[in-house]
Write a protein that holds these residues in place. Structure first.
Motif: not given
Length: 145
Positions: A56-65
């Motif tokens: 869950p929440g795996y793609f939160y890091t993609a916001m920084y990209v």
């Protein structure tokens, strides 16, 4: 670049063309997205069975990209507008061009930020050339690493 074979006779698929095409980072065969111009992701790889949202929440890091992409686009569009307009002093020209550019490129930012996260920013997700064979075993490949 042609597909290569290693000492185990597995087909080695290059990373960069697979990233551009939105292929699975583990087997580089299955599609991550439902279409070429779609931003809807499959839940699992149709070739090796990898679950794309690994927790869950795996793609939160993609916001920084995506943020890095947006900053690079803003700088590029601002400089291009300055050069092409002959150094215009009108701030609304810059605002209109940069906001339009960000809105047009938003779908690509979304798509490629997720791809970059899975290919480069997840240290537990590695390419497995043995899964690139045509008959990958879905039960074996879906093990969490």
């Amino acid at each position: 670049m042609a597909n290569m074979k290693n000492q185990n006779n597995y087909q080695i698929i290059p990373a960069f063309p697979s990233m551009i095409k939105g292929k699975c980072p583990r087997c580089r065969k299955g599609n991550m997205f439902k279409g070429s111009f779609s931003n809807t992701m499959h839940e699992q790889c149709d070739h090796c069975g990898l679950t794309f949202e690994r927790n869950p929440g795996y793609f939160y890091t993609a916001m920084y990209v995506t943020y890095v992409f947006n900053v690079a686009e803003l700088v590029t569009l601002g400089i291009a507008t300055f050069i092409l307009s002959g150094g215009s002093d009108n701030p609304w020209l810059y605002v209109a061009i940069t906001i339009s550019g960000i809105l047009v490129l938003a779908p690509l930012n979304y798509r490629y930020s997720r791809i970059i996260q899975m290919y480069w920013l997840d240290p537990t997700l590695k390419y497995m050339p043995e899964l690139s064979k045509e008959s990958a075993k879905k039960t074996e490949a879906n093990e969490e690493f």
